[in-house]
Scaffold this active site. Structure first.
Site: not given
Lengths: 346, 346, 346
Positions: B237-239
């Site tokens: 996922g993002h980050n």
């Protein structure tokens, strides 16, 4: 839905009789959704009430229910008759014919007769492709691959080098066969990569789902035997062997070197650990986690997987476990009290 | 398997001695499957019986077992010697060289020396690619991406804009880096989309599996550090930040903003919730569900994940839980009866 | 990050006031990571200490905290103000404009105004595409597909025949819509394939994740209603119906014919069995396994899924189950001893 048949033509195709008006049938649908030019079916008697309200132009049903509708095809097995009609109405996917001048085909590749190669497909060196195959756009066939007759590789499927497909295989979009197995070993001096020099071999009549991945073997081959159907987003690890006529449902993962027998069914999101032997006719429930060998004809479920009846009892009792803790707490207090009472009396 | 070496050449490559006939070795295989021109190995003494029946032309083994076969290479660590041979026999994937005139390369892109760009690859504006890289067909490199030296992007890999790869990275087919993170927030006035303006940064020597997805960050970057290996169909996922030399096995999902230390191993289908800190050297078992921070060197398993030994005890007892309910039922009746007896005696 | 705005311009865009120096803002970042030309935000007061150490050039914050920094934009809702700024700084993905001469577009396809078609995109027969759409390279649009206005299909997305998209849809790379549903039935005479003659219909404002797969229906349609957001690697089976504004997180699988209401949220890796009805506003926890219908507004978790509070109590107690077995063992011994004592006294 562009095809159209008369009710008589469909009955003839099925080797069945029809009653009522010989309407033009433009499609197939459920009793609930069918319109006046669509054919539907009644297989399960519990849906018989829908017969009264359906707008279907005609219905395939058993002769026991023949008087319930005007236009009908009479069949001993309405479900299978209807499924055969679905084949009749199915359109062949695609719109292109011949071999596109915008495909990239290596001069050493041998391509059989009557093949369709879309623009932007890539066929590598020393590839052999049988007759009547269709390769859609974005398909990549690595060097030394072998594809049998009547195979369809839909858009963006990838066969890495030395993958072989039997006859009549169908690959949904984005399926990847022959990617490198995950051959990494953690050692005291860091992660060692084990080059994967095996390949993937697929039997006849195998279907592989969208964006599924079947890794090539470390040594020898990863093998999927004939008639097995693999759903979308399934992961098959290196050196896995899968028998005939298995159904591997979406998002299942099978870890490396596991051997699976014939006619197994793995429900969605199940995970099978590596280096196991799963014998013939085994069924694994959805999200099941298999960590040991499974004997033939077993039905298992849960994580770690257990025999199905045990799993079902466990499933029902699981939400009552917090209450079980309370009951054991109460028992401990009761018994302490009883012990005190008895000791007092001594 | 087109390569071929003599036993003496292989021994020389390993810095080892050989015994017996200096046969031509055409490939590598297990003791069980090897043919007369293939080299095999004996690492685990429990397989020593296979030495008697193997058809292998030669075997790598420890000198303790040297008299068991005629043709052999003697090694202190037969497994690693064999793994090195796999590198010797491995063929470089692909059949094309140079930069195809049928690739679409933006005039502003800078491409290093000795790169191979297949037909139908697309390279966007302001992209920088190092030396000795290979981009297969169907690869898309978005604008402002940066790729180091010696990277391989197999067919249909996608780097969306501003993604960066270090040196020596290998992406299996269909891997997607830099797709938009799932930035949707449910509010009283509907779903709000949060534009994802960060990017993906990948270190050196990273491998990424087929059809895996690594989302770009909302802000700043999603980061995978050097030496980490990610298997097929993994979701990052993002980050998310992943440390060095982690092994992320197939179908694992890691939710947004979680930070993972070095040398972690996540087994297949494990899920890691968002905004967690997983420290160095953590192992998560297959299908494990991690919902809280994990201290370094921990081994956890289960959903929600628990300490490994607890999980194993729980796993063994789980099928006996229905029986435990029966036992508690029985205890409740017994104690009720005892209470009545004692009350009667009062 | 190529865009740049002054603090005054950003305040103006937000309809807010700013204080301090009217600096040039080159990007957005967290308080922890922001540099002197970046704008950050303070939404949650628990991060107020980061204000003291941040290097951010300016901060969006509530007027209660206005004196904590020099350069600031004052907002009643700093989080949403910041999210709006992310839209301001977001770059439109892509570098190409117009219709590439290297795209393959069937003469019968109708393409609206101001569309961008990258090289190596393929558009089939009788396709209709609205205005302002972007199709990246490797996209395949099968025959009879219909795409509304303002849709973006990123690289290697596939729409198989007869798929329809509404307006403003965004597909991440590798998404596959309209692949054949898994229509295989095991019978006494082998596996029967049920041809899948339905299609996929997607509403307006739908986002679909990287390498996700949405199968076409057996009959009629698989349907995703407007405003629903689907994450990477999600599997949607044939004939599934999903309501409006649902959030389907990564690696979720939804089996065939299940109907899902509006505003449902399914967390990562959850699995929903087939033929179920999930009503409006249902939330399913991560890795949850839903095997029965769920009433509206329910929050469930676990496998098989249970009511959320029960699940949480179960989760906490689960590691104590081995200990519970010991406690029941002890109770059984205690009660046996008590029974003996009482019997002795008789």
């Amino acid at each position: 839905m562009l095809k159209q048949f008369t009710l008589a033509e469909i009955a003839d195709f099925l080797g069945a009789k029809y009653q009522g008006e010989n309407i033009a049938v433009t499609g197939l649908n459920t009793l609930e959704e069918a319109t006046g030019t669509e054919l539907s079916f009644l297989a399960n008697p519990k849906y018989i009430k829908q017969i009264e309200t359906t707008n279907a132009g005609a219905v395939i049903l058993h002769e026991n229910h023949a008087q319930a509708v005007k236009n009908a095809i009479i069949s001993d097995n309405p479900y299978f008759a209807f499924a055969r009609c679905m084949g009749l109405f199915a359109e062949k996917e695609g719109f292109f014919e011949g071999v596109s001048e915008f495909a990239s085909i290596h001069p050493s590749a041998k391509i059989g007769e009557h093949c369709t190669i879309y623009p932007f497909a890539v066929i590598g060196a020393n590839v052999e492709i049988g007759d009547n195959c269709t390769l859609f756009s974005g398909v990549y066939i690595g060097e030394h691959c072998h594809i049998g007759d009547n195979c369809t590789l839909t858009p963006n499927c990838v066969l890495m080098s030395r993958t072989s497909l039997g006859d009549n295989c169908y690959l949904q979009p984005g399926a990847v066969l022959g990617g490198e197995g995950f051959g990494f070993v953690r050692t005291d001096f860091g992660i060692q990569k084990i080059p994967q020099i095996g390949h993937v071999e697929i039997g006849d009549n195998v279907e592989i789902g969208a964006n599924a991945a079947i890794d090539r073997a470390a040594l020898s081959k990863t093998f999927v035997n004939s008639g097995t159907c693999i759903d979308n987003l399934v992961q098959i690890g290196h050196n896995v062997q899968i028998g005939k006529e298995c159904l591997i449902i979406s998002q299942v993962g099978i870890a490396g070197s596991t051997k699976i027998g014939d006619r197994c069914t793995f429900a969605g999101q199940a995970g099978i650990a590596g280096h196991l032997k799963i014998q013939d006719n085994v069924t694994v429930g959805p999200q099941g986690g298999v960590v040991k060998d499974i004997a033939k004809n077993s039905v298992v479920s849960g994580t770690p997987s257990m025999e199905y009846n045990t799993y079902m009892r466990h499933s029902i009792l699981q939400p009552k476990i917090p209450d079980l803790f309370k009951r054991v707490n109460a028992l401990e207090k009761q018994i302490e009290k009883l012990e005190q009472e008895i000791n007092t009396k001594k």
